[in-house]
Design a protein around this motif. Structure first.
Motif, mmCIF file in Angstrom:
data_model
loop_
_atom_site.group_PDB
_atom_site.id
_atom_site.type_symbol
_atom_site.label_atom_id
_atom_site.label_comp_id
_atom_site.label_asym_id
_atom_site.label_seq_id
_atom_site.Cartn_x
_atom_site.Cartn_y
_atom_site.Cartn_z
ATOM 1 N N UNK A 300 0.191 -3.604 71.088
ATOM 2 C CA UNK A 300 -1.223 -3.545 70.680
ATOM 3 C C UNK A 300 -2.094 -2.829 71.675
ATOM 4 N N UNK A 301 -2.585 -1.905 70.908
ATOM 5 C CA UNK A 301 -3.733 -0.941 71.972
ATOM 6 C C UNK A 301 -4.490 -1.755 72.522
ATOM 7 N N UNK A 302 -4.890 -1.626 73.975
ATOM 8 C CA UNK A 302 -6.180 -2.219 74.531
ATOM 9 C C UNK A 302 -7.288 -1.263 74.674
ATOM 10 N N UNK A 303 -6.767 -0.646 75.680
ATOM 11 C CA UNK A 303 -7.893 0.820 75.913
ATOM 12 C C UNK A 303 -6.940 1.963 76.315
ATOM 13 N N UNK A 304 -7.577 2.858 76.590
ATOM 14 C CA UNK A 304 -6.946 4.649 77.115
ATOM 15 C C UNK A 304 -7.898 4.736 78.108
ATOM 16 N N UNK A 305 -7.153 5.033 79.546
ATOM 17 C CA UNK A 305 -7.821 5.521 80.568
ATOM 18 C C UNK A 305 -7.506 6.820 80.787
ATOM 19 N N UNK A 306 -8.451 7.741 80.860
ATOM 20 C CA UNK A 306 -8.081 9.277 81.339
ATOM 21 C C UNK A 306 -8.356 9.358 82.816
ATOM 22 N N UNK A 307 -7.404 9.801 83.395
ATOM 23 C CA UNK A 307 -7.586 10.052 84.912
ATOM 24 C C UNK A 307 -7.184 11.278 85.423
ATOM 25 N N UNK A 308 -8.016 12.476 85.197
ATOM 26 C CA UNK A 308 -7.499 13.695 85.697
ATOM 27 C C UNK A 308 -6.484 14.040 84.658
ATOM 28 N N UNK A 309 -5.343 14.299 85.463
ATOM 29 C CA UNK A 309 -4.044 14.845 84.592
ATOM 30 C C UNK A 309 -3.574 13.952 83.786
ATOM 31 N N UNK A 310 -3.626 12.527 84.138
ATOM 32 C CA UNK A 310 -2.748 11.672 83.177
ATOM 33 C C UNK A 310 -3.663 10.905 82.263
ATOM 34 N N UNK A 311 -3.058 10.244 81.429
ATOM 35 C CA UNK A 311 -3.589 9.402 80.425
ATOM 36 C C UNK A 311 -3.071 8.007 80.641
ATOM 37 N N UNK A 312 -3.479 6.937 80.999
ATOM 38 C CA UNK A 312 -2.948 5.646 80.730
ATOM 39 C C UNK A 312 -3.141 4.898 79.280
ATOM 40 N N UNK A 313 -1.943 4.743 78.729
ATOM 41 C CA UNK A 313 -2.342 3.628 77.647
ATOM 42 C C UNK A 313 -2.127 2.207 78.262
ATOM 43 N N UNK A 314 -3.119 1.652 77.808
ATOM 44 C CA UNK A 314 -3.045 0.151 78.345
ATOM 45 C C UNK A 314 -2.831 -0.812 77.110
ATOM 46 N N UNK A 315 -1.797 -1.534 77.163
ATOM 47 C CA UNK A 315 -1.480 -2.230 75.723
ATOM 48 C C UNK A 315 -0.839 -3.610 76.003
ATOM 49 N N UNK A 316 -0.758 -4.327 74.855
ATOM 50 C CA UNK A 316 -0.124 -5.758 74.844
ATOM 51 C C UNK A 316 0.943 -5.949 74.139
ATOM 52 N N UNK A 317 1.859 -6.839 74.332
ATOM 53 C CA UNK A 317 2.960 -7.328 73.558
ATOM 54 C C UNK A 317 3.271 -8.760 73.993
#
Ligand code: ADP
Ligand code: MG
Length: 363
Positions: A300-317
């Motif tokens: 379950x997608x919560x939000x996406x954080x873009x930090x320069x080089x990386x993209x963090x996908x924050x999710x739940x299960x």
């Protein structure tokens, strides 16, 4: 100088009436610290790191077991005869002495063969001051130095007698974030230049991973794993080690092995050839997720954080034990943030399976 710990144990009597059993701060440590290496004692607060260091220095006496420096049994030697240098979290410099006098101090009471002339002492002090890059500050008092400079003086003072073993107990904890980074690189450089066997205590996994040749991961007085940092990260032997190393932390799911496959919930996520059926923890490093439309695991997608080089996908299960699941994916991949579900395939090298009862790695 290699350091050998042989069945080394330290018990402290309990002061807690509700838990009258002894505290076993160091439980049967049996390993060799190789000559000329930088080794990290790593674990959460209270796991026995300082006690281990104090046993090696001689400040504490073991309940049982032995300590060898090279081939010599030093278990019964007092600290001053062991040839060690010590640095603690609080720099513990003499406030009324200058930097030069602080560094000279350990040389002034040398006896017998070790006794040095005034000139020899000055040369030795200047050489270590140069090594830690504080030779321009020799006439200052500790109060006129920054925290990082004070810690360098403390390191210089510990090194001036050219110890066989250098012991550092959380030496960076009092420094601010930037100085901490810089000083840890300095410690690495100084250790390499001198080749002195160095034991570095920290609760900060990133600190230990970044500069140590070997790490000893400890929990509740027990050694959980010893190895090169990358090796331990890539192949943790139990759930504690997997969770202790890595930022962001590893993602832990409740799962199950059935007929050679690993399941998270109803989803068949990976092969588990050779593993016995049963309940397990399935753990995935943040970099082990691949966002793909045919992904085997749906989160379950919560939000996406873009930090320069990386993209963090924050999710739940529902089967996740982490409040937030974090997947780090390349910024090249574009994800539709309007979606409520996102599918991932898993990189098998970044997935570890642990028995639910023993929490030991299943391979
Ligand atoms: P760390 O340095 O990893 O935080 P320590 O080595 O200081 O851990 O402590 C390990 C355990 O031993 C802890 O449970 C601590 O409370 C206990 N301990 C340490 N020193 C003493 C002491 N002098 N008397 C009683 N218990 C102690
Ligand atoms: Mg400590």
């Amino acid at each position: 100088m290699k350091v050998v710990l042989k069945n080394l144990t330290k018990r402290f009597p309990s002061r807690d009436k509700k838990h009258p059993e002894d505290v076993i701060a160091v439980n049967d440590f049996d390993f060799t610290i190789p000559d000329g290496k930088l080794i990290g004692l790593l674990g959460p607060s209270g796991c026995g790191k300082s006690t281990t260091l104090n046993l090696i220095s001689g400040l504490e006496k073991p309940t049982s077991g032995q300590i060898f420096f090279g081939e010599d049994d030093v278990t019964k030697l007092p600290p001053e005869n062991r040839g060690i240098g010590l640095v603690f979290q609080n720099y513990a410099l003499y406030p009324h002495l200058t930097v030069r006098q602080n560094i000279l101090f350990p040389l002034q009471n040398l006896k017998g063969d070790a006794k040095m002339s005034k000139q020899q002492m000055e040369t030795a002090a200047l050489n270590v001051a140069k090594l830690v890059q504080i030779d321009g500050l020799m006439q200052r008092k500790p109060s006129e130095l920054s925290g990082g400079q004070q810690q360098r003086v403390a390191i210089a003072r510990a090194l001036v007698k050219m110890p066989k073993v250098l012991l550092l107990d959380e030496p960076l904890s009092n420094l601010d974030a930037r100085l901490r980074l810089q000083t840890r690189e300095e410690i690495r450089r100084i250790q390499k230049e001198t080749g002195i066997t160095t034991i570095f205590v920290t609760h900060d996994q990133e600190e230990a991973m970044s500069i140590c040749d070997l790490i000893v991961v400890m929990k509740d007085g027990v050694v959980n794993q010893i190895g090169a940092p990358q090796e331990v990260y890539d192949s943790p032997e139990n759930l504690f080690v997997a969770k202790f190393l890595g930022t962001p932390p590893i993602n832990v799911f409740e799962g199950r092995v059935k007929n050679g496959r690993v399941y998270i919930g109803e989803e068949d996520v990976l092969s588990a050839e050779g593993l016995t059926d049963g309940d397990v923890y399935v753990t995935v490093r943040p970099e082990g997720f691949k966002a793909e439309s045919d992904g085997v695991l749906s989160l379950d997608l919560e939000r996406i954080e873009v930090m320069g080089r990386d993209v963090s996908v924050i999710a739940h299960h529902t089967k996740s034990l982490n409040a937030d699941i974090r997947a780090i994916i390349s910024s090249d991949i574009s994800l539709d943030t309007g979606l409520s579900k996102v599918r991932f395939n898993l990189n098998p090298k970044k997935v570890f399976i642990f028995d639910k009862t023993t929490e030991k790695r299943l391979k």
